[in-house]
Each structure stands twice: as C-alpha cells, then as structure tokens.
Motif scaffolding. Structure first.
Motif, PDB file in Angstrom:
ATOM      1  N   VAL A  72       0.875  -1.172   0.000  1.00 26.92           N
ATOM      2  CA  VAL A  72       0.000   0.000   0.000  1.00 26.92           C
ATOM      3  C   VAL A  72       0.913   1.222   0.000  1.00 26.92           C
ATOM      4  O   VAL A  72       2.137   1.086   0.005  1.00 26.92           O
ATOM      5  CB  VAL A  72      -0.937   0.012   1.235  1.00 26.92           C
ATOM      6  CG1 VAL A  72      -1.966  -1.087   1.139  1.00 26.92           C
ATOM      7  CG2 VAL A  72      -0.150  -0.091   2.519  1.00 26.92           C
ATOM      8  N   HIS A  76      -0.987   5.401   4.220  1.00 30.46           N
ATOM      9  CA  HIS A  76      -2.216   4.662   3.931  1.00 30.46           C
ATOM     10  C   HIS A  76      -3.383   5.398   4.610  1.00 30.46           C
ATOM     11  O   HIS A  76      -3.477   5.429   5.831  1.00 30.46           O
ATOM     12  CB  HIS A  76      -2.083   3.236   4.460  1.00 30.46           C
ATOM     13  CG  HIS A  76      -3.220   2.344   4.085  1.00 30.46           C
ATOM     14  ND1 HIS A  76      -3.730   2.272   2.804  1.00 30.46           N
ATOM     15  CD2 HIS A  76      -3.964   1.481   4.828  1.00 30.46           C
ATOM     16  CE1 HIS A  76      -4.732   1.404   2.776  1.00 30.46           C
ATOM     17  NE2 HIS A  76      -4.906   0.919   3.989  1.00 30.46           N
ATOM     18  N   THR A 108      -3.664   2.806  -4.974  1.00 30.27           N
ATOM     19  CA  THR A 108      -2.444   3.493  -4.541  1.00 30.27           C
ATOM     20  C   THR A 108      -2.014   4.461  -5.634  1.00 30.27           C
ATOM     21  O   THR A 108      -2.158   4.156  -6.822  1.00 30.27           O
ATOM     22  CB  THR A 108      -1.314   2.461  -4.286  1.00 30.27           C
ATOM     23  OG1 THR A 108      -1.798   1.495  -3.353  1.00 30.27           O
ATOM     24  CG2 THR A 108      -0.068   3.109  -3.713  1.00 30.27           C
ATOM     25  N   SER A 115      -2.169   5.683  -0.425  1.00 30.90           N
ATOM     26  CA  SER A 115      -3.208   4.731  -0.799  1.00 30.90           C
ATOM     27  C   SER A 115      -4.443   5.084   0.011  1.00 30.90           C
ATOM     28  O   SER A 115      -4.348   5.753   1.045  1.00 30.90           O
ATOM     29  CB  SER A 115      -2.760   3.292  -0.542  1.00 30.90           C
ATOM     30  OG  SER A 115      -2.286   3.160   0.770  1.00 30.90           O
TER      31      SER A 115
END
Lengths: 164, 743, 439
Positions: A72, A76, A108, A115
C-alpha cells in the motif's frame, strides 16, 4: 530479508504464548509494518517460526482486513464512513481524498506515496468524521484540514528523502 | 455402560446412548433433519443452520448437529417455524448459488438440489446480482467453482481430519469467503479426491468426470478396487462401455466413503488405448496379431512337445497379485495336475505363510485382524511399511482410530513415515533395523546400541507401553518375514487382551495368491505339499495326481531358465522382467514364453504368445485383501477381444483334453469354499457385497530364502505396472515427488 | 503526528469513577496512578479470599460493558475452582461497535486501572496469565499498555509474588488486525489462538473451555476497569451508583448529530432525554431529533418519542432495544433512514465472518437490496422482503452478529417504513438527490 530487529521482535512476541501459533496475527502485522505488506517470504518465515503450514497463515491474512498481500502507499489513508462519521460528513472526506489523489478505494497513487481505503468504524466516533494515516488518528476532519494534512505528508516525504 | 437417554422427537419416544447428537437420535426413529455442514465423523461446526429444530424450554431454535441429547428433552422438527427456517436457509444459500444445475456435474445427485426440492421455496425473492468468480483448476484432478460452493467446509475437514493432509483453507471473509488450496492457486496433496466426493454440491469437481455425463445415464456396478491390498469397495460408473468414474457410491463395505487417488482416479488404465485387444503370436521373431484359437493351440502344442521331450520339470508358471482367487486356484490346479509341475510361484509381497503358520502353531487363528478391527483398535503397533503410500485405506483407518477414540499408535520404522504424526511412540530404527527391533522386543536377541536413535531405552519404553495396552492390532510389512514373524506373533500374543495381526501385502489379491496356493510348496489353504493327507484330498477332488516334491520358487525358476532346465514359462498377470529386474538374456533360453496380460509389458514384449486378458472391471470373481477378507468383483463392462484369466485357463485345459466342468467363477468359488481350509465362507454374504473374513489354518513350510518376499514399495501414485497406463495417476505433479513424501 | 482531542468534554452531570484521574497530567503513568489510590484495591483483594472477591463483584451488579450486560461476578463464578488446567483472563479491547470509543480513552488515560482490574480478576479465579486483546487499529494504545505493563512489572504489580502475596500473574497485550467479529468472545479466543476469528459452538462456554481449551473469563475493558473501585469501595457502594440490577456508572459516547459529541461518565439509569439535551447540548444546529441508536449500531433504534427512558440494561430491554456498548448515536430530522439502514448493513456485510449461512448471505443480501433501493431502484416488495430476510437472520445464527445486523434493520423497517414508501413514491431519495456512492 526481514530485519534483525523484526526477527528479535518475533522471538519476544512468540514467547508470550503457550501455543506459538497465537503469535501469527501480531507477527503478520509487525511484518507488514516493516515491509509495507505481507510478502511471501514473511508468510513462509512466520509459518516456519510458529510451526504451521503456510496456508494457515494465508487464511489469517484473508480474514483480517488490515493485512495486505500487496504493497500500500507510504501513507495509507483510512477514512471511516460508518454511521457516526457518515452523519458528520465522512463520505465527503473520502470523496475529497479520492479526488485530490486521483485514486479510489483500495488504490495506490502511481508514486506509491498514498493509498486510500474506506474503512469501518475506527473507534473515533466522538471525533467524527475520523480517519487514520497508517496508525495515526485524525479526527473532526474537514476538507480544509485534509488539504493541509496531505500537503504536510508530502512535505514529510520530501524531508525524509533529502535525509536519505 | 452409562444409562441410556430418553427423549421425545416429534412425539416419538427415542432411547439413545449418552453423548448422542440430536441429529443422530432423530435418524434412529426415521426423522430426517437436513444438514450440509454436519457430517458424521467430522468435527462439528453449526455453520449451515439447516438443522435448526425446536426444543421445548429453549428460547431459540437449536442446531440438532451440535446439541447433545438430555433426558426428557422434547424436540419438534415439524413446526411451521422449523419449516420456515429450512426454507429461508435454502433461500439464503441460493442467493449467490448459480442455478446452472442443467450443466452441473452434481445435478441429480446434489444435496442442495434435493434439499430445495424437499424443503425449499418454489421461487426466489433475491433480485440482486449474484457474486461471481471464475472456476479454478486446483490440479488436473480437482476443480473448484466458487459460486456453487455453499461453504459447508466438509472438504477442509475431510482433508484435515480424515486425510491429515491439510491442503485446504478459507480465503477472504463474509460473502466473499472461498476455499483456497495450499500452494497459491494449486493443490499439493495426496489427490485422493475425498473433497470431491464429500462436496454436497458441484463446487469441487473431478478432472476425469466433469462434464462427461448426467448421473442417471450411467450404470453403476459395485466392485473391488484392483490396486493395493486393502480391498476398497468402489462403484464404477459406466456409460457406453466406458468407465467414467469410481466412487464408493453407497459408502458401503469396509472403506465407507474412502478411496485413495488410485481407487478414485487410477482405474482409467481400463480404458487405455494401449490395452491389448488381440492375441499376439511371435512369427519370424516378430509378434503379430493372431486369433485366440491360433494362439492357444500353438501354446498347448508347444507345451505338449516340451513336456514330452523334457518332462514336467521343464515347465514353470508365474501367477499374479491381481487375478481372482478363482483364477489363482485354477492356475495352480492347471500347473500341478495338467502340466504336472509344482514350479509355480508369484511375486510375494508379504510373508503371509509365516503368519498363518505362527498363528496355527500358537492355536490363535482367530487373531487375524480385519480392516474394521484396525479402526476400532485401542492400540496399534505398526512395524515397517508406509501405509500412507502402500495401504491408503489402512492408513486412514489408523488415523480414524487415533482421532475418533484416542487409540495409541506405536511405530517401528527406519523411515520417517507420515503416520508418525499420529503416533504415541515412534521408534526410528537404522535402515533394515525393523526385524532386529522385533527380535529384541520378543527377547530373542538383544538389540545393538545403535539400532535406534534413543538407544535401547527407547525400545524398552516401547515394550513397557505395549504391555499396558490391550487388544493391540499389530501390522507388519515385508521387513518382517520368516522366523521373525514367528517371534513377533509369539511376543504379540503375550500382550494383554486379544492381540490381532495383519501382514501387509501390496496388491489387490496378494493375499489370495498365497491363500490359493500359487506357491511351489503349498497347496491352497496353506497345506504343505509334503502333507500326504492334504495332497490326497485335493487329488481325489481333482481326480488327478499331484507331484509330491515341492517345486521351484520364483528365484529358482529364473535360475532354472538360465540353466536351460526350464523350457516353458507361463505368466499370468505379472511382469517379472520388471519386478525382478531380469536382464534381457534371462528368458532367452525359453522355448515358450506365454503371457496373459492387459498391456504389452516388458515381459510380454519377450513372449512367443501374448493373450489379452480382461481387467478387474471386466470379470467376476473374488479377491482377498491383505487382512484376509474376501470380497466379490462384479463384471461391469466388456472389452472386445479380451478374455478373463479364468476363461483362458479353461480353454487351455480343454485343449489339453481336460474335462473341467466349471461354468462360471462361482462354480470355482463353490469348490474353494468346500476344499480350501479357512475359506468356508457363506456365499450369500459375499454376494450382497460384504467383506467376509477368513481364518486360514495350516503349517506351510518355512520361508526358503529371504529374497522371495519383498514389497514393490508403490507410492500413492504407482501400482506396479498398471499405473503406467493411467493418465490420471501420471497427470498429477505430486507423482513426481520422491517416494515416501509426506503431504 | 496524530490530530485528535480528548473526547472527555466534561459535564456537571457526570459522576466520575472510572474517569476521575483522566484530568491529571500524565494520568497514564504508574506514578500518578499510585499517587491516586492506584493498586490499593489489589492490596485489599489479596487480603480477601478469591470467593470473597467474586461475591463483592456479584454484589456490585456490575454488568458486562461490551454490550451483552451479563453479570460479571456471575461470569467469574462459572470458572471451576478445582482444575489441573491453567486458567486465563482475557480483556476484550477489540472495541469495534460503531458509535463506541470509550475503551480507547480508558486505555489511553488510565491503563493501570485496567491492569489492576485484570490482576484482581486473575486473583479471583486463580488465573496466572492474562491477555489484553486490542484491535489492530488501536496500535498506539498497545504501545501505551505495553509501557504500563512494563512499569507494573518493574514495581511488582505483575509477575511473581505480587506485593508479597504469593500470587503470580503475567499479562501481555495481543493485537488483532481488523475484524469486528473478534469482539465476540469465542471468535476472540480463536483469533487469540492464531486462527481466523470464527465463533465457536456454545456450549461449552469459555468459563469451562476457553483459551487453549482452558477455563477463561473474557471481560470488556470498561468492565474490568470498574473492578478496582468495587473492591476499594465495596459492591454495595457501586451498586447504589446505578439503578437496581444495574450497578455503577457507564461511559456513554455521544456521537452523530449532537452539539457536544464526546464521552461522558454518567450513572446507570441516566435519562436518555437529559443525556441528549443537557449533557450533549441537544441536537446540532437546533434541529429536531429523528432517532437515537442507544448503544452502538447493533441496537434497535429509538424514535424521538421513545427517549424518555432510563439508560440501563433492563429499561431499554423493556422498550425493545438494548443498552449495548454505550455508543449513543443521534440522528437528526434530515437523516435518510434508508441510507442509515444501508450504511449499517454495509458494515455487517463487511464484518460477517462468513461462517454461518444466514449471516453471511443475509447481510450481503440486505446490503445489496438497500444499496439498490437507495440508489433509486426500489421495488414495492423490497421493504417486506428486507423485513422478512431480517427475521430469517434473527435468532438463527451461530453468534450474535446476525442478531446485531437484523435488529437495527427490523426497527428501522418498522419504525420508518414511511420513509421507504416515500422513496418508492418519489423514485429517489427525498433527502438527497445524489445516489449512494457504491464503494
């Protein structure tokens, strides 16, 4: 290769339980924290250390929503849209993220920086709308605060690169 | 025995033992409680919720599959609420289940279809799009269709708990949950196909059966698998004279639902393009197709010439591990009385003779263990062998014994066999150390210090543990033979309770071959040829003389051929060139090599005469499994051009001017029942598909030499020469793993 | 660089028991804790027999704060006294019920209070090992707790021979990784054993066969945090703080359309109307109240006419709802109840573990049905179908998640049926023209 620090952490976590396999989920999460996702190597290593078949580790990864088999973003963004957050604009925050970053749920950015994930209740209902960047909580988020946060994160990334 | 529990189900009084599950109690009074996830013998899960029933004094409906009955329980399975619950569970299951029943393999034998027919609604209220996933190929033999899967998790449990392979898991969560294989997108397992068999719907399908037929278009015949020595019942599904599936359809017989990869998929050699369809006669050094008459006449004429010129000592016979008892019995009759030779033997894969002799001498011929005894045993001692590969059913029964009622398994083996996972004590001995361990256990000879890893202390610990057990079943492989069998039996019989024994032989009728006297020194029923009375008994039945002197064993036969003493060799259903590693020159001295075979094996290639034999699917008769249980084969189909070994023998005898009166395998069986000690079995039991135990009694001569008894060490994916002609067995990657690999 | 404020906004109506130290600087440190009566209850407990500790907790009428409201002392008393197996205490810190964020502050601002409660519970059932199962998203709390546990070991409140009592107790944190279902006690145990968080068939109950097949008690963080106070001040004192059978105070999380969203510690039985109007400052922007979710999203909703109710387990059960986990969510007059129902169901469909059929398939069905319905695709039969499907889930599932999904649905479909009819009549949502963005 898993770092020595992580391996040492594995040992100390496994030692907490009378049954080694209890450590699977914590180990997966700690491995993901370091690698960014759960790699095949991490699966094999964890299975070996706790003495189970790799498929049992993979079963856990499929079950627990925080575990990822693919990388990711460095940041995130997990935006809650559950009931308390929805009532105070959580969906707008999610849409704002999506628009600003040009990505959608579970995607992402091409540079790997961000992401985005729409998540369920984070336990921040009294600070709704809420989101997490990695493990950090951001509450009472507004589009304006979000813009500032994204700028901040970009700056932070720049800073870390210069240091590198 | 604890007091039975009394309860009432739908007003019917029910009395069951304590600990009985409600769903099983209902069955006893003929009340069906539907379920998908519940499966007898597997762990409980309460997942499908189909078995919810009303129990008085309980606020909510309860799952009958997880409820243990209690005294005075009043249960209703016929209330409107229960009926509506069943209907709604089925409605839930059908929301994402594709209604592709017309093209689904399972259509017609689908538990979901049946349940909807009985308990479901006629229409759906689900208006949303169904979740879809593409079908996945887990292996050449196993396919998974996620949309059809109802997540009953039977496949996972049978693989974990039944097979101890643990090849399946669950991926993702909620409505997106799915069954996942253990190697990425692929299965790496024993490929037993139990998961396919146990799947209530068409989610797991067979690579060899899928899309081939509707289940009602085929003929089902119950017969016995022809691979290993365990003797699993199987149902062959035949359509247009082609076998398309094997499963033990009614779960009857000693194996219940169990079949291994060979039983479930390895029958396809029957359909092989490479089957011999016509006799071959060597002309000008080349095998050419010939008529049956031509081939058999040639054979008999050549035999007559050799007999006339060199006497019966110039003719030898090698029998099979797979042909029926009736065929084996006739073969030795033919050899002894028509050819006049006792030079008859077969590839012996276990020392059955020594076991019979030892038990007879100990007056303990009631101590042959059956397959059922293995799963019911409280204690098991396994010496040598690797049942997981060589005896998949026995391995399964051992695991059942351990899992279902906590039996203790003791293992003595030089290899790390997979069953050690189930063992209480595992004594790993040095290579070929099994016999030494047995002699030490029996107090016959002290063990060397380096015999096992734990020193002799481990051996003492094993002996002590066994002395605390009772009713132990002792299983042994070819590692234990000759006098050591005697030592083992003597020692085993001193253990508490009724110790029982099994000698583990390789193939479908390895035991029968020994029982029927495919041996140079032993008449049917382990009667020594040297025993005049026994000989006379057979002579009077057959109205012919039997040479009194023991014949040559198989090794001596090869030596006799090399020495030019043996001029003719008849081989029925065996491939000695391969099995005994004979070199090309070994058989060149023969004037006649006659081979009855399914395929052009290494031995057949060298023959003057090759006749195409019928396979197990194409003939009737009986076979005896390694435990000594007799079962009936039933002819399922015909293969044009072939004849059964029995038909071939009858024809040969006729050409020799014999007036044998057998009309069918059953006629031969009647004679066996009448004449062969230990085989006085009730014919009706056999004909209804039961496995009938035998209790042979006899004192056959001691084993002549140690190289006569040896196992082929077949893996799960091999079966002597036969497996070469199975597409299925060769199609799986696991077959390429080194021998003994534990999945 | 997290950015959030302490949600304890304070109200003169609060009765502070659990939160009494929250305002102190460094309240999470052992020094502050010990300086303010910390670990005194543990000392007192060691002077009592284990049974006496259990009786005191029984007397307090402390009921499970996770949502089920089972008497905590009673739960402890089910653990067999004589057993050769080890016993375990597990603190359920898998707080995930939408609308609930109280355990978070209890761990953030007073971790030692929880630790002391766990050790007392351990002493009461004679267990020597405890685990705190923390949801994965609360990583920073794991760090706080790990630090606190380390302090407690260093000062002899954990480990061997605690305070010279001869009693040993070890405690460790355990992280989940994103699964609401793991808040269900048997699913939590499976998860703690490294398995997928599937619930177990009950009976056997965890008090007999729990973690690793051993006797185990599983209590919510708030439940255990109350224990030191009960031991210090007595079960009677604690019981009197609340209403009959509902002892003590409770942390209520006011969220949604409320003026002062925050966490407030109020006595059990505190009137809901007063909670909304006086504690929370009323519905935001002076709007009218449409409905209240009284105890997390699993509870049947209450209409504006139903808020004259004392907030305790029995009173809410009496009017067909539940006190649940203390997550009070306020929905104003402009809220579309179809959308609210959809969002709630989307959560349960996402979090269903997938083990049993009615929950797995039913929540997915309801989610997709409501999604379609709210996205202008409603059909006349949909409300009836949805209601029937909800009833087909209710009471039929292996664990309470099915009920948790069905109950709010049923209440919304019954109490706000007219809103569904309006959608059908208009062919779109009367509250927002935009269709729901399907995630």
């Amino acid at each position: 290769m898993l770092s020595d620090r992580l391996k040492a952490k594995f040992d100390s976590v496994i030692a907490r339980y009378p049954l080694k396999r209890s450590a699977i989920v914590p180990l997966l999460l700690f491995a993901q924290d370091e690698i960014g996702y759960v790699s095949d190597e991490a699966v094999e290593e964890i299975a070996r250390r706790v003495g189970v078949n790799p498929i049992e580790v993979i079963e856990d990864i499929g079950y627990y929503s925080m575990l990822h088999r693919q990388p990711v973003g460095k940041f995130h963004l997990q935006v809650c849209t559950n009931i308390s957050c929805m009532l105070r604009g959580g969906e707008k925050i999610f849409e704002h993220c999506a628009k600003e970053l040009g990505i959608e749920h579970k995607q992402t950015t091409p540079d790997g920086l961000f992401s985005l994930e729409e998540v369920e209740c984070l336990g921040a209902c009294c600070g709704a709308p809420a989101m997490q960047v990695n493990y950090d909580f951001y509450e009472n988020v507004t589009p304006e605060k979000l813009d500032a946060l994204l700028a901040d994160l970009r700056k932070k990334d720049q800073g870390s690169r210069i240091k590198d | 025995m604890a007091e039975p529990i009394k309860l009432s189900i739908d007003g019917k009084p029910v009395t069951v033992p304590p600990g009985t599950l409600l769903i099983e109690a209902a069955k006893q009074v003929g009340i069906e409680v539907p379920s998908f996830c519940y499966y007898p013998g597997l762990s409980l899960q309460g997942a499908c919720r189909m078995c919810l029933v009303a129990i008085e004094k309980m606020p909510k409906l309860q799952t009958a599959c997880t409820t243990v009955v209690t005294n005075g329980m009043v249960v209703h399975t016929d209330t409107p609420e229960v009926a509506n619950t069943r209907k709604s569970m089925l409605e839930f299951l059908l929301t994402n289940h594709p209604l592709d029943c017309p093209v689904c393999d399972k259509g017609g034998e689908c538990e979901l279809q049946d349940a909807v027919f009985r308990y479901g609604a006629a229409e759906t209220r689900f208006l949303e799009g169904k979740l879809h996933e593409e079908e996945k190929k887990f292996s050449n033999l196993v396919y998974y269709d996620r949309p059809r899967c109802i997540l009953c998790f039977r496949c996972i449990r049978v693989c974990d708990e039944g097979m101890d392979v643990n090849a399946y898991g669950i991926g993702f969560r909620a409505a997106h949950s799915e069954i996942i294989p253990n190697r990425g997108e692929q299965l790496e397992c024993e490929e037993c196909g139990m998961c396919i068999d146990i799947c209530p719907v068409g989610a797991l399908t067979s690579g060899t059966y899928r899309y081939k037929t509707r289940p009602w278009e085929v003929t089902y015949t119950g017969t016995i698998c022809n691979h290993c020595g365990d003797g699993c019942r199987t149902t062959l599904s035949v359509r247009n004279n082609v076998v398309i599936r094997a499963n033990n359809r009614d779960h009857s017989g000693l194996n219940g639902e169990f079949l291994c990869v060979k039983g479930r998929f390895g029958w396809d050699f029957v359909n092989s393009e490479r089957r011999l369809k016509s006799p071959l006669l060597r002309k000008n050094g080349k095998q050419e197709e010939a008529s049956w008459e031509e081939a058999l006449t040639f054979t008999v004429e050549r035999l007559k010439t050799i007999l006339a010129e060199h006497g019966p000592g110039a003719v030898a016979v090698i029998g099979s591990n797979r042909t029926t008892n009736e065929e084996d019995y006739l073969l030795q009759r033919f050899a002894r009385t028509v050819l006049g030779t006792n030079d008859i033997d077969h590839h012996r894969t276990a020392d059955f003779s020594s076991l019979v002799r030892a038990l007879t001498e100990a007056g303990a011929t009631d101590r042959y263990a059956t397959i059922e005894d293995i799963s019911a045993a409280k204690s098991l001692l396994l010496i040598g062998n690797d049942p997981t590969h060589q005896h998949p059913l026995i391995a399964y029964q051992i695991r059942q014994a351990v899992r279902q009622h906590g039996a203790r398994l003791y293992i003595v083996n030089s290899r790390e066999i997979k069953l050690r996972r189930q063992s209480s004590q595992y004594l790993q001995v040095k290579p070929q150390g099994e016999a030494e361990a047995v002699r030490a256990l029996a107090g016959q000879a002290p063990a060397a210090q380096d015999l096992c890893a734990g020193g002799t202390g481990a051996l003492t610990a094993l002996a002590d543990a066994l002395k605390k057990e009772s009713d132990t079943v002792i299983l042994f492989g070819d590692e234990i033979q000759g006098q050591t069998v005697n030592d083992l039996v003597t020692c085993g019989l001193t253990l508490p309770g009724k110790t029982r024994f099994v000698a583990l032989g390789d193939y479908a009728n390895s035991r029968g071959a020994a029982d029927m006297g495919l041996l140079p020194d032993t008449l049917p029923g382990y009667q020594p040829l040297s025993n005049e009375k026994a000989r006379e008994r057979m002579e009077s039945a057959w109205a012919a003389k039997i040479p009194a002197a023991p014949g040559r064993n198989i090794r001596s036969i090869f030596e006799g051929i090399r020495a030019g003493e043996i001029k003719a060799l008849l081989v029925f259903g065996a491939n000695p060139v391969k099995t005994f590693g004979l070199d090309n020159a070994a058989l060149t001295g023969l004037q006649l090599l006659f081979v009855a075979e399914l395929f052009r094996t290494e031995t057949a290639e060298l023959a003057n005469v090759v006749v195409p034999a019928a396979s197990f699917a194409e003939k009737s008769g009986t076979v005896t499994n390694t435990c000594g249980e007799v079962q009936a084969l039933k002819r399922t189909m015909r293969q044009a051009g072939t004849r059964s070994d029995l038909e071939i023998l009858l024809a040969l005898a006729r050409l020799f001017g014999q007036r044998w009166t057998y009309q069918s395998p059953e006629d031969v069986l009647r004679e066996i029942i009448a004449l062969v000690p230990g085989y006085d079995i009730p014919l009706p039991s056999l004909l209804v598909g039961r496995a009938v135990p035998t209790h042979p009694e006899g004192r056959p001569p001691a084993l002549e030499r140690p190289d006569l008894v040896f196992s082929s060490r077949d893996s799960l994916f091999t079966s002597g020469t036969l497996s070469r002609y199975s597409w299925a067995l060769n199609s799986v990657d696991e077959a390429k793993k080194p021998y003994g690999h534990a999945f | 660089m997290a950015d959030y404020r302490n949600p304890m906004l304070g109200s003169p109506l609060e009765v502070k028991v659990l939160t009494r130290r929250f305002d102190l600087a460094n309240s999470a440190s052992i020094a502050v804790y010990v300086a303010h009566e910390g670990y005194q209850a543990l000392k007192k407990a060691f002077g009592m027999k284990p049974d006496e500790v259990i009786n005191e907790v029984k007397k307090s009428n402390l009921r499970g704060r996770g949502g089920a409201g089972f008497n905590a002392g009673m739960k402890w008393s089910f653990v067999p006294g004589q057993t050769t197996k080890p016993k375990y205490v597990v603190s359920n810190a898998d707080e995930s019920e939408p609308g609930t964020c109280k355990d978070r502050v209890l761990m953030e601002y007073d971790p030692h209070q929880l630790i002391e409660g766990i050790v007392i519970a351990g002493y009461a059932i004679q267990s020597h090992q405890g685990y705190i199962y923390i949801r994965g998203e609360y990583r920073y709390l794991m760090d706080i707790l790990d630090r606190a546990i380390e302090e407690a070991y260093a000062q002899g409140y954990l480990g061997k021979n605690i305070l010279g009592s001869g009693f040993d107790f070890d405690l460790a944190t355990h992280t989940g990784a994103g699964a609401y279902e793991c808040g269900e006690e048997t699913a939590l145990l499976n998860s703690l054993e490294g398995l997928r968080g599937y619930p177990r068939v009950k009976p056997p109950f965890p008090a007999l066969i729990g973690l690793y097949g051993c006797p185990t008690i599983i209590n919510n963080v708030e439940t255990l945090s109350n224990v030191p106070h009960i031991i210090s001040h007595g079960g009677d004192w604690y019981a009197k703080l609340g209403t009959p059978n509902n002892g003590g105070t409770r942390l209520f999380c006011l969220s949604g359309h409320i003026e002062r969203p925050g966490i407030y510690e109020l006595p059990m039985g505190f009137p809901l109307r007063q909670m909304i109007e006086d504690v929370g400052g009323g519905v935001w922007h002076g709007k009218k109240l449409k409905c209240v979710i009284p105890g997390g999203s699993s509870c049947p909703v209450l209409t504006a006419d139903e808020i004259d109710v004392p907030m305790d387990f029995d009173s809410l059960a009496r009017i067909g709802s539940m006190l649940g986990s203390g997550g009070v969510v306020i929905l104003d007059e402009d809220t579309c109840m179809v959308k609210a129902a959809w969002r709630i169901m989307k959560f349960y469909a996402h979090e269903s573990c997938g083990w049993c059929v009615p929950c797995r398939e039913g929540t997915h069905w309801l989610k997709t049905l409501l999604e379609r319905f709210h996205s202008d695709g409603g059909m006349p039969d949909d409300p009836d179908t949805a209601l029937d499907v909800s009833y087909n889930i209710l009471g039929k599932t292996l664990c309470p998640l099915g009920d948790a999904a069905a109950m709010p649905m049923i209440s919304i479909l019954k109490k706000f049926r007219h809103e569904f009819e309006e959608h059908l009549k208009l062919g779109s949502c009367p509250y927002e023209k935009r269709a729901v963005n399907v995630a």
